[in-house]
Write a protein that holds these residues in place. Sequence first.
Motif, short mmCIF file in Angstrom:
data_model
loop_
_atom_site.label_atom_id
_atom_site.label_comp_id
_atom_site.label_asym_id
_atom_site.label_seq_id
_atom_site.Cartn_x
_atom_site.Cartn_y
_atom_site.Cartn_z
N TYR A 299 7.70 28.89 11.62
CA TYR A 299 7.86 27.51 11.19
C TYR A 299 9.28 27.27 10.74
CZ TYR A 299 2.81 27.81 11.17
OH TYR A 299 1.52 28.02 11.56
N SER A 300 9.75 26.06 11.00
CA SER A 300 11.08 25.71 10.54
C SER A 300 11.15 24.19 10.50
CB SER A 300 12.12 26.28 11.52
OG SER A 300 13.39 25.73 11.27
N SER A 301 12.06 23.64 9.69
CA SER A 301 12.21 22.19 9.68
C SER A 301 13.46 21.79 10.44
CB SER A 301 12.30 21.67 8.24
OG SER A 301 11.14 22.01 7.53
N ILE A 302 13.38 20.62 11.06
CA ILE A 302 14.51 20.09 11.82
C ILE A 302 14.97 18.81 11.14
CG2 ILE A 302 15.26 19.21 14.06
CD1 ILE A 302 12.92 20.54 15.37
N TYR A 303 16.28 18.72 10.89
CA TYR A 303 16.85 17.50 10.33
C TYR A 303 18.02 17.05 11.17
CZ TYR A 303 14.21 18.72 6.19
OH TYR A 303 13.20 19.03 5.34
N PRO A 304 18.23 15.73 11.27
CA PRO A 304 19.44 15.29 11.96
C PRO A 304 20.65 15.58 11.08
CG PRO A 304 18.23 13.40 11.09
CD PRO A 304 17.43 14.62 10.74
N VAL A 305 21.76 15.96 11.66
CA VAL A 305 22.98 16.19 10.87
C VAL A 305 23.42 14.87 10.25
CG1 VAL A 305 25.42 16.74 11.04
CG2 VAL A 305 23.73 18.20 12.16
N ASP A 306 23.33 13.80 11.03
CA ASP A 306 23.66 12.48 10.54
C ASP A 306 22.34 11.76 10.25
OD1 ASP A 306 24.28 9.85 10.18
OD2 ASP A 306 25.73 9.76 11.82
N THR A 307 22.11 11.43 8.97
CA THR A 307 20.80 10.85 8.62
C THR A 307 20.51 9.56 9.40
OG1 THR A 307 21.92 9.98 6.69
CG2 THR A 307 20.43 11.83 6.33
N ASN A 308 21.57 8.89 9.90
CA ASN A 308 21.34 7.68 10.70
C ASN A 308 20.64 7.98 12.02
OD1 ASN A 308 22.60 5.99 8.86
ND2 ASN A 308 24.62 6.55 9.68
N ASP A 309 20.63 9.26 12.41
CA ASP A 309 20.02 9.62 13.69
C ASP A 309 18.52 9.91 13.57
OD1 ASP A 309 22.39 9.41 14.96
OD2 ASP A 309 22.86 11.55 14.96
N TYR A 310 17.95 9.66 12.40
CA TYR A 310 16.55 10.03 12.21
C TYR A 310 15.62 9.40 13.25
CZ TYR A 310 11.90 10.47 10.25
OH TYR A 310 10.56 10.71 10.11
N GLU A 311 15.81 8.09 13.50
CA GLU A 311 14.92 7.41 14.45
C GLU A 311 15.02 8.06 15.83
OE1 GLU A 311 12.51 5.41 13.87
OE2 GLU A 311 13.03 5.40 11.73
N GLU A 312 16.24 8.44 16.20
CA GLU A 312 16.42 9.10 17.50
C GLU A 312 15.73 10.45 17.53
OE1 GLU A 312 20.46 9.11 19.29
OE2 GLU A 312 20.81 7.55 17.76
N LEU A 313 15.75 11.15 16.38
CA LEU A 313 15.07 12.44 16.32
C LEU A 313 13.56 12.24 16.48
CD1 LEU A 313 15.18 15.51 15.85
CD2 LEU A 313 14.96 15.07 13.40
N VAL A 314 13.02 11.17 15.85
CA VAL A 314 11.60 10.87 15.98
C VAL A 314 11.25 10.74 17.45
CG1 VAL A 314 9.77 9.18 15.52
CG2 VAL A 314 11.46 9.72 13.75
N SER A 315 12.06 9.97 18.17
CA SER A 315 11.72 9.72 19.56
C SER A 315 11.91 10.99 20.41
CB SER A 315 12.48 8.49 20.08
OG SER A 315 13.38 8.83 21.07
N ALA A 316 12.92 11.80 20.08
CA ALA A 316 13.13 13.06 20.82
C ALA A 316 11.92 13.99 20.65
CB ALA A 316 14.39 13.75 20.34
N ILE A 317 11.46 14.12 19.40
CA ILE A 317 10.33 15.03 19.13
C ILE A 317 9.08 14.53 19.85
CG2 ILE A 317 8.77 15.85 17.32
CD1 ILE A 317 11.10 17.14 16.47
N GLU A 318 8.87 13.21 19.81
CA GLU A 318 7.68 12.67 20.48
C GLU A 318 7.74 12.94 21.98
OE1 GLU A 318 7.64 8.64 19.10
OE2 GLU A 318 6.58 9.16 17.24
#
Length: 599
Positions: A299-318
């Motif tokens: 297990y590990s957690s993934i965070y965007p380096v730039d917090t503004n990229d969170y929405e993009e990370l959501v869509s990437a993971i989905e």
Amino acid sequence: ADSSLTRNFCIIAHIDHGKSTLADRFIDMAHINFSRGPAQAQMLDNMDIERERGITIKSQAVTIPYTAKDGKVYQLNLVDTPGHVDFSYEVSRAISSCEGALLLIDATQGVEAQTLANLYMAMEHNLTIIPVINKVDLASADIEACLHQIDHDLGLDSSLAVQVSAKTGFGVDALFEAIVKQIQHPEGKDAFPLQALIFDSHYDAYRGVIVHCRVFDGVLKVGDEIQFMNTGGVYKVEEAGIFQLELIKTGELHAGDVGYVITGVKTISDVRVGDTITSTNRPAKKPLPGFMDVKPVVYSSIYPVDTNDYEELVSAIEKLKLNDASLIYEKDSSAALGFGFRCGFLGMLHLEVIQERIEREFDLSIVFTSPSVKYIVHLKNGETINIDNPLEYPDPMRVEYAEEPYIQANVITPTQYVGPIINLCMEKRGTQTGMNYLDEKRVELIYEMPLAEVLFEFYDRLKSISRGYASFDYQVIAYKRTDLVRLDILVNGEPVDALSQLVFRGNSQNRGRQVCERLRGEIPRQQYKIAIQAAIGGTIVSRETITAFRKDVTAKCYGGDISRKRKLLEKQKEGKKRMKMVGNVEIPQSAFLAVLKSD
Ligand code: GTP
């Protein structure tokens, strides 16, 4: 369809022994490679990352028509198997979809750990095994040694071994004949109730979820209503057919066939590898054996380096999840890193593949927190909790004891490296449970070791002390009692929650020192002094300091040259995108990664 002319087989091999190359040769020689140029190497691995790393991650099947010497046209179904230990359950389902297996051995390397692990699996399923010695075109090929290993180490009949060069095509015809002659045809009956084994699935942007299956009994037809017996889902068959690099519609699949089904399944998570498809009209009494819900082990957690990229990370993971049912995730948040996801992976390779895909396919900079296994923590009040996230570790005062997962590790090595490998395994808290001399030159070592020890460095160190010759395979076997502590990392007194990790107490001092040293190397000097500390509970176990440094990048610019000044500032901003602010300290993305890596 006449199932006496069908042969279902897979190729089992250690990584790099030439499985993909051989599959390509099969396809070339069967002349089904019509729509794509021959220039496209390794067609069965259809993901770029796979091609670059040369690893088969997702399996894919292909049906090859072959006119044998007896004049009959056979249907050879090659079921591709993933080559890495992280994906061993998928390998087991692919193997059980077949009647035979080609055991591919690189003539310059001989038998290796994954060759053996997969061979045992194929034997458990009573597959006919054809030993195949590959790369015989190479000057360094040692065919005699391979034949000897086939007889002595594997207990197979070396006189049945076929010598090939997957690269030049030498011997491939003889191999086709061996497949037709030695592997038995499937035995199922169309007249029986439907039982089809799901051995893989993939997501197609236009057609949705494509289920890969092997029909054991019965017939699966367009229009039928089917049920997944273990998960319960009921669907209608919209399309069915076989794989010939493209999906070729046939409308139905019969007993013995390997092919695909498209149903109304919306997400890949609704399809479980290992599940059985039956028809609701006349259901089978019970599902095919061996179904297992695959659980992540790391297990590990993934965070965007730039917090503004969170929405993009959501869509990437989905989007990744659409293609990868074994990726498990839920929302997570960290004081240091903001919003992200807690993810479960099948192993470290799976984790690395996901990391690369997010960075490459979605162009996102991300940070992974220290990977952790799942611990079972027994509390003094009698409760038991499962913990994979260091941040959820309870107050040590409440803990009675903890348990951690152990693996059985099989290492195969040339004899001269046995000493250093035994030392490495001991250092990793391993207990030897077996040691077999495979022949005069090679030894198989069997160890029980904590899984957590294998996550860090083990594989790299094994490869380096054996000059690349030792090979390694593992499976999780049991939970055992352990002495666990949480190691926290503080930067200028602020705990960086994303760097916290759960460690065996005996390793905590070393681990703390290592992390502090690595962070010191990765964090650039800033305008004030930075203290990096590792702590267990309230006790500091290690400390490093980064001295202050004043850097004014615009100082060199003459006052007037605005555009030059702006360029420099922009460049600096670009660099900052890969930095994470923790308290008043900028930590580069590379620092988080460095904590995970060995030197
Ligand atoms: P994974 O997908 O990682 O399991 O590897 P693989 O077993 O599919 O191996 P792959 O087909 O990628 O081959 C590994 C390397 O060996 C490649 O560089 C191939 O070009 C080379 N190779 C495969 N077969 C032969 C052969 O018969 N002769 C020679 N000379 N090279 C070969």
